[in-house]
Design a protein around this motif. Structure first.
Motif, mmCIF file in Angstrom:
data_model
loop_
_atom_site.group_PDB
_atom_site.id
_atom_site.type_symbol
_atom_site.label_atom_id
_atom_site.label_comp_id
_atom_site.label_asym_id
_atom_site.label_seq_id
_atom_site.Cartn_x
_atom_site.Cartn_y
_atom_site.Cartn_z
ATOM 1 N N ARG A 106 0.855 -1.185 0.000
ATOM 2 C CA ARG A 106 0.000 0.000 0.000
ATOM 3 C C ARG A 106 0.892 1.236 0.000
ATOM 4 O O ARG A 106 1.886 1.287 0.712
ATOM 5 C CB ARG A 106 -0.907 0.000 1.218
ATOM 6 C CG ARG A 106 -1.948 -1.090 1.181
ATOM 7 C CD ARG A 106 -2.802 -1.030 2.437
ATOM 8 N NE ARG A 106 -3.770 -2.086 2.393
ATOM 9 C CZ ARG A 106 -5.075 -1.874 2.220
ATOM 10 N NH1 ARG A 106 -5.546 -0.664 2.115
ATOM 11 N NH2 ARG A 106 -5.907 -2.889 2.172
ATOM 12 N N ALA A 107 0.526 2.213 -0.803
ATOM 13 C CA ALA A 107 1.382 3.389 -1.009
ATOM 14 C C ALA A 107 1.799 4.056 0.294
ATOM 15 O O ALA A 107 2.954 4.438 0.461
ATOM 16 C CB ALA A 107 0.667 4.387 -1.917
ATOM 17 N N HIS A 108 0.891 4.175 1.241
ATOM 18 C CA HIS A 108 1.221 4.895 2.469
ATOM 19 C C HIS A 108 2.125 4.089 3.405
ATOM 20 O O HIS A 108 2.615 4.614 4.403
ATOM 21 C CB HIS A 108 -0.064 5.328 3.204
ATOM 22 C CG HIS A 108 -0.872 4.193 3.739
ATOM 23 N ND1 HIS A 108 -1.662 3.408 2.920
ATOM 24 C CD2 HIS A 108 -1.003 3.693 4.981
ATOM 25 C CE1 HIS A 108 -2.248 2.480 3.652
ATOM 26 N NE2 HIS A 108 -1.862 2.632 4.913
ATOM 27 N N LYS A 109 2.386 2.824 3.067
ATOM 28 C CA LYS A 109 3.259 1.986 3.891
ATOM 29 C C LYS A 109 4.594 1.691 3.222
ATOM 30 O O LYS A 109 5.433 1.016 3.802
ATOM 31 C CB LYS A 109 2.558 0.665 4.223
ATOM 32 C CG LYS A 109 1.351 0.845 5.117
ATOM 33 C CD LYS A 109 0.750 -0.480 5.498
ATOM 34 C CE LYS A 109 -0.427 -0.232 6.431
ATOM 35 N NZ LYS A 109 -0.946 -1.464 7.006
ATOM 36 N N MET A 110 4.801 2.197 2.031
ATOM 37 C CA MET A 110 6.012 1.887 1.282
ATOM 38 C C MET A 110 7.188 2.741 1.742
ATOM 39 O O MET A 110 7.048 3.934 1.970
ATOM 40 C CB MET A 110 5.782 2.107 -0.222
ATOM 41 C CG MET A 110 4.851 1.094 -0.828
ATOM 42 S SD MET A 110 4.308 1.462 -2.515
ATOM 43 C CE MET A 110 5.810 1.643 -3.392
#
Length: 132
Positions: A106-110
């Motif tokens: 997920r983008a916010h966890k990358m």
């Protein structure tokens, strides 16, 4: 009511397709379908042994294919790959940019490094290929 679709055909005779990520999965399937529709296919990926096997399968079915070692994160390999494809099969008129990163999150966890890698393959690579 029916509408005619101008310029709609599955006959790709005379066309040359470059398929990245062609050594497995969807890329392999795209390459087979394009070849079955008459396109000459440049198969690009890192795993050349798999590309050679696919190229041989396409040739046995009457198609034209060439295997090209290409890492989508290496700009020089992208540029060289297009040159090799065109030298072997003619002007590339179809690009299937299928190479990608299977472990993106997920983008916010990358992490920033993974973001850079995803952008490198999913944005930079197709831009370079389409410019070539």
């Amino acid at each position: 009511m029916t509408y005619t679709l101008p310029n709609n055909s599955t006959d790709l005779s005379g066309q040359t397709a470059l398929v990245t990520g062609a050594s497995s999965g969807l890329g392999l399937r795209f390459a087979k379908v394009l070849a079955s529709c008459g396109a000459k296919v440049a198969l690009a990926a890192r795993r050349v042994d798999r590309l050679e096997a696919l190229a041989e399968e396409i040739r046995k079915d009457g198609g034209e294919a060439v295997a090209i070692k290409m890492d989508a994160t290496d700009a020089d390999q992208l540029i060289e790959g297009v040159a090799k494809a065109e030298a072997a099969l003619g002007l590339v008129s179809i690009l299937v940019n299928n190479a990608g990163i299977p472990d993106a999150q997920r983008a916010h966890k990358m992490e920033v490094e993974l973001i850079d890698c995803v952008l490198d393959i999913n944005v930079r690579a197709p831009f370079i290929l389409s410019c070539e």
